[in-house]
Design an enzyme around this catalytic site. Sequence first.
Site, PDB file in Angstrom:
ATOM      1  N   SER A  47     -15.823  62.528  46.096  1.00  0.00           N
ATOM      2  CA  SER A  47     -16.632  61.308  46.078  1.00  0.00           C
ATOM      3  C   SER A  47     -17.197  60.996  44.696  1.00  0.00           C
ATOM      4  O   SER A  47     -17.642  59.873  44.443  1.00  0.00           O
ATOM      5  CB  SER A  47     -17.777  61.421  47.090  1.00  0.00           C
ATOM      6  OG  SER A  47     -17.281  61.529  48.408  1.00  0.00           O
ATOM      7  N   GLY A 216     -15.457  59.925  50.751  1.00  0.00           N
ATOM      8  CA  GLY A 216     -14.543  59.560  49.682  1.00  0.00           C
ATOM      9  C   GLY A 216     -15.247  58.711  48.642  1.00  0.00           C
ATOM     10  O   GLY A 216     -16.401  58.308  48.830  1.00  0.00           O
ATOM     11  N   GLY A 218     -15.911  55.488  45.783  1.00  0.00           N
ATOM     12  CA  GLY A 218     -15.720  54.060  45.555  1.00  0.00           C
ATOM     13  C   GLY A 218     -16.347  53.135  46.578  1.00  0.00           C
ATOM     14  O   GLY A 218     -17.063  53.540  47.498  1.00  0.00           O
ATOM     15  N   CYS A 243     -20.098  59.466  55.615  1.00  0.00           N
ATOM     16  CA  CYS A 243     -20.244  58.844  54.293  1.00  0.00           C
ATOM     17  C   CYS A 243     -19.340  57.613  54.176  1.00  0.00           C
ATOM     18  O   CYS A 243     -19.592  56.614  54.827  1.00  0.00           O
ATOM     19  CB  CYS A 243     -19.996  59.888  53.196  1.00  0.00           C
ATOM     20  SG  CYS A 243     -20.712  59.434  51.603  1.00  0.00           S
ATOM     21  N   LEU A 244     -18.285  57.661  53.369  1.00  0.00           N
ATOM     22  CA  LEU A 244     -17.385  56.513  53.279  1.00  0.00           C
ATOM     23  C   LEU A 244     -16.802  56.189  54.651  1.00  0.00           C
ATOM     24  O   LEU A 244     -16.624  55.015  55.001  1.00  0.00           O
ATOM     25  CB  LEU A 244     -16.265  56.791  52.278  1.00  0.00           C
ATOM     26  CG  LEU A 244     -15.221  55.678  52.105  1.00  0.00           C
ATOM     27  CD1 LEU A 244     -15.857  54.407  51.555  1.00  0.00           C
ATOM     28  CD2 LEU A 244     -14.087  56.130  51.189  1.00  0.00           C
ATOM     29  N   GLN A 247     -19.175  53.986  56.462  1.00  0.00           N
ATOM     30  CA  GLN A 247     -19.153  52.621  55.962  1.00  0.00           C
ATOM     31  C   GLN A 247     -17.915  51.869  56.451  1.00  0.00           C
ATOM     32  O   GLN A 247     -17.991  50.694  56.846  1.00  0.00           O
ATOM     33  CB  GLN A 247     -19.201  52.634  54.434  1.00  0.00           C
ATOM     34  CG  GLN A 247     -20.458  53.262  53.863  1.00  0.00           C
ATOM     35  CD  GLN A 247     -20.282  53.726  52.427  1.00  0.00           C
ATOM     36  OE1 GLN A 247     -19.296  53.399  51.760  1.00  0.00           O
ATOM     37  NE2 GLN A 247     -21.232  54.511  51.937  1.00  0.00           N
ATOM     38  N   ASN A 285     -24.422  61.821  48.878  1.00  0.00           N
ATOM     39  CA  ASN A 285     -23.713  61.384  47.681  1.00  0.00           C
ATOM     40  C   ASN A 285     -23.051  60.048  47.970  1.00  0.00           C
ATOM     41  O   ASN A 285     -21.935  60.004  48.492  1.00  0.00           O
ATOM     42  CB  ASN A 285     -22.663  62.418  47.270  1.00  0.00           C
ATOM     43  CG  ASN A 285     -21.744  61.882  46.179  1.00  0.00           C
ATOM     44  OD1 ASN A 285     -22.119  60.971  45.438  1.00  0.00           O
ATOM     45  ND2 ASN A 285     -20.545  62.416  46.091  1.00  0.00           N
ATOM     46  N   HIS A 328     -24.242  64.087  54.619  1.00  0.00           N
ATOM     47  CA  HIS A 328     -23.203  65.107  54.786  1.00  0.00           C
ATOM     48  C   HIS A 328     -23.681  66.227  55.717  1.00  0.00           C
ATOM     49  O   HIS A 328     -24.358  67.153  55.288  1.00  0.00           O
ATOM     50  CB  HIS A 328     -22.809  65.694  53.430  1.00  0.00           C
ATOM     51  CG  HIS A 328     -21.944  64.783  52.636  1.00  0.00           C
ATOM     52  ND1 HIS A 328     -20.571  64.787  52.744  1.00  0.00           N
ATOM     53  CD2 HIS A 328     -22.241  63.814  51.739  1.00  0.00           C
ATOM     54  CE1 HIS A 328     -20.063  63.869  51.944  1.00  0.00           C
ATOM     55  NE2 HIS A 328     -21.068  63.253  51.327  1.00  0.00           N
ATOM     56  N   GLU A 330     -21.969  68.587  56.964  1.00  0.00           N
ATOM     57  CA  GLU A 330     -21.330  69.879  56.669  1.00  0.00           C
ATOM     58  C   GLU A 330     -22.153  70.706  55.689  1.00  0.00           C
ATOM     59  O   GLU A 330     -21.915  71.911  55.527  1.00  0.00           O
ATOM     60  CB  GLU A 330     -19.917  69.662  56.126  1.00  0.00           C
ATOM     61  CG  GLU A 330     -19.823  69.187  54.697  1.00  0.00           C
ATOM     62  CD  GLU A 330     -20.107  67.710  54.499  1.00  0.00           C
ATOM     63  OE1 GLU A 330     -20.105  67.262  53.347  1.00  0.00           O
ATOM     64  OE2 GLU A 330     -20.331  67.002  55.509  1.00  0.00           O
TER      65      GLU A 330
END
Length: 360
Positions: A47, A216, A218, A243-244, A247, A285, A328, A330
Amino acid sequence: MDGYLHLKNGETFKGIWLTECPQKDIEGEIVFYTGMTGYQEVLTDPSYKDQIIVFTYPLIGNYGINEQDFESKQPHVAGVIVYESNDATGHYEAKYSLKQYLQKWSIPMLGHIDTRAVVKKIRDFGTMPAVMSLKKEPTQLKFFLSTSQKVCKVSEPKICSYGKGDIHIVLIDFGYKRSILASLLKRNCRVTTVPYDTSFETIKELEPNGILLSNGPGDPKDLSAILPTLKKILKEYPVFGICLGHQLAALALGADTKKLPFGHRGANHPIMDIKQKTVFMSSQNHSYVVDEKSLTGTGYKVRFYNLHDQSIEGLVHENLPVQTVQFHPEANPGPNDADYLFDDFIEMVKAYNGREIAYA
């Protein structure tokens, strides 16, 4: 030898190269990470692809680099900014110093930078293009920030299988962290990782019991071409987005995302779980969040909020077996407070195994 960090807002910070001097200017989006530990996981988290990372803790590297805590095969950051770096390997599992590891991958590190001052500029002006350079004056520099899609650079191009469990999870790889895979294997799952642009038909042929949409790099809107595929997946299988992946799951059903001024990066972000009425700390992140105003009509409801800025940190769907989190769970690098969400996902998969999902 002296080196310089130039920010697009016109600020320049002088430091010293702690690795070999780069042969060319190093460009990237400058971001900061607030954790005291976890630099190995940060460097190898996909990421962070092409970003210049500022570590806010004043001493980085004091326990070295080991062979167990990598989140991917290689580091992905463009460059590293620290106040001070320790060349020692002060842990019994360490195989390299931080400097040795970065030098191995030709990633430059600037030290003796006033990282507090740099972070204040990022907080005031937001994340921005930056250049690590030998040049003292920034007048001839081009502060270019690539807008190209980054997931294609970090997603594995082939399908791979892991484990032998009874529950089969397809992990769609947008740049997944190995600790996500480990969290599923620890729960006796059979996991198949597939490239980010794998077709719905190919995924269906794998006969998964559930789908995990990974983290991931971007802007999630750079992946708009795959949203129709994700919409089919969300209507067909139990899904967990991280995360990504969170989204993208929101975008696929009609919600919107927006960019934060300077993002969330660190291991100390407080989260409210509305369902359990608890507060826990999380590792994060990301630069983008789901816009709460856009959730109307999507079927999504907010389950998790960030207590720093009240941004959305996770969703559940009213009709579909879909759960997503911005942070996250994990927990590498920790804390591990949200590890229970993997158990929730597995229970959701078991509950819907063999049942037809009705979507209104």
